[in-house]
Design a protein around this motif. Structure first.
Motif, PDB file in Angstrom:
ATOM      1  N   ILE A 138       0.834  -1.212   0.000  1.00 48.88           N
ATOM      2  CA  ILE A 138       0.000   0.000   0.000  1.00 48.88           C
ATOM      3  C   ILE A 138       0.863   1.254   0.000  1.00 48.88           C
ATOM      4  N   LYS A 184       2.673   1.817  -3.319  1.00 51.32           N
ATOM      5  CA  LYS A 184       1.784   2.253  -4.393  1.00 51.32           C
ATOM      6  C   LYS A 184       1.401   3.720  -4.260  1.00 51.32           C
ATOM      7  N   HIS A 185       1.168   4.181  -3.045  1.00 49.96           N
ATOM      8  CA  HIS A 185       0.552   5.492  -2.846  1.00 49.96           C
ATOM      9  C   HIS A 185       1.503   6.601  -2.407  1.00 49.96           C
ATOM     10  N   SER A 186       2.669   6.273  -1.885  1.00 52.20           N
ATOM     11  CA  SER A 186       3.584   7.327  -1.446  1.00 52.20           C
ATOM     12  C   SER A 186       5.030   6.890  -1.633  1.00 52.20           C
ATOM     13  N   ARG A 196      -4.003   5.383   4.969  1.00 53.59           N
ATOM     14  CA  ARG A 196      -4.427   5.331   3.575  1.00 53.59           C
ATOM     15  C   ARG A 196      -5.851   4.792   3.464  1.00 53.59           C
ATOM     16  N   ASP A 215      -8.868   6.853   1.859  1.00 49.05           N
ATOM     17  CA  ASP A 215      -9.654   6.315   0.748  1.00 49.05           C
ATOM     18  C   ASP A 215     -11.153   6.338   1.045  1.00 49.05           C
TER      19      ASP A 215
END
Length: 289
Positions: A16, A19-21, A47, A51
């Motif tokens: 996670i 992917k996001h940071s 996250r 979301d």
């Protein structure tokens, strides 16, 4: 929990954050494995909360998702958590570190504020919002990054989170308005620098905008400087990742400056080459601390 399950749970959380940071992952993957895993689990929770509130679903569905997450946090608080990789990973984090669950509830409050968004009137209102969505993250990470600290570092952790949130806001001025119809720049500051919502709607990069942008950026920089003054009180194995995270986030501000303050038509970020330069500089500086 068996070792294979534990590894799988933390791998889920690591996926996670990767992917996001990328910048956050780049900095905190430098930690020893146990601490890095703890950071990944905390990030995965944040996250998940983000979301819930920040998606294209109807408002009622987002409210329902956030309420569901709050109920799952209640179960976790009562040691009756849902059987899921996130909660299993967080249970181990809470076992290994002296965590304060209130910061996790504060993060959810920040997401509620986003769902019921209103333009901040003052810098004080912006900082209050920034505490809930980002300063709370600093408090979540504090027991991991300062597990041996004798001083009270809560204010330093909060200020770092607020500085990073202001940096995100300054990077995403155009995207926040164009995609979400949100203005995080305080109304009083916009009036003080004579920059209007109409100017923002048209993506005008005027002298007024630059002065407004720099006013907030300098405030973030002062918070970063304050944090640097306490960094030697954090665990020795956490200082380099902290230096690196601050360096990368300050690099975002420099990236916007380098694009002549265009945060309307382009996404400003720190390149891999720049990250390598920051990492080298941080390595030299952290050896002095």
């Amino acid at each position: 929990m068996d070792t294979e399950q534990m590894r799988a749970d933390f791998a889920y959380c690591e996926t996670i954050i990767k992917k996001h940071s990328k910048s956050f992952y780049y900095a905190f993957s430098q930690l020893p494995p146990e601490k890095a895993n703890a950071v990944y689990a905390i990030y995965a929770f944040c996250r998940t909360a983000d979301d819930c509130a920040d998606s294209d679903r109807p408002h009622s569905e987002k409210l329902e998702s956030l309420q569901q997450l709050k109920q799952e946090l209640d179960l976790f608080r009562d040691r009756a958590e849902v059987d899921h990789p996130l909660w299993r990973a967080l249970r181990l984090v809470f076992t290994n570190y002296e965590m304060d669950i209130q910061a996790f509830y504060d993060q959810l409050t920040g997401q509620w504020m986003d769902l019921n968004f209103s333009i901040p009137r003052t810098m004080e209102e912006l900082e209050r919002y920034s505490y809930y969505v980002a300063g709370s993250v600093g408090l979540m990470l504090l027991p991991v990054l300062a597990s041996k600290a004798s001083a009270d570092l809560r204010l330093s952790a909060i200020e770092l989170g607020i500085a990073m949130q202001i940096t995100n806001i300054l990077r995403d001025v155009g995207e926040d308005f164009q995609k979400k119809q949100r203005i995080y720049l305080p109304e009083e500051e916009m009036a003080r620098f004579r920059y209007t919502q109409s100017d923002l709607r048209h993506g005008l990069i005027t002298e007024s905008f630059v002065n407004l942008w720099e006013s907030l950026a300098k405030h973030a920089d002062s918070l970063y400087d304050d944090f640097y003054r306490s960094i030697n009180l954090f665990d020795a194995d956490s200082r380099m990742p902290l230096f690196l995270s601050v360096g990368v986030y300050r690099g975002i501000l420099d990236a916007v400056r380098g694009s002549d303050y265009d945060c309307f038509s382009k996404r400003n970020y720190v390149s891999k080459e720049k990250m390598t330069m920051i990492s080298a500089a941080v390595g030299n500086r952290s050896q002095i601390v």
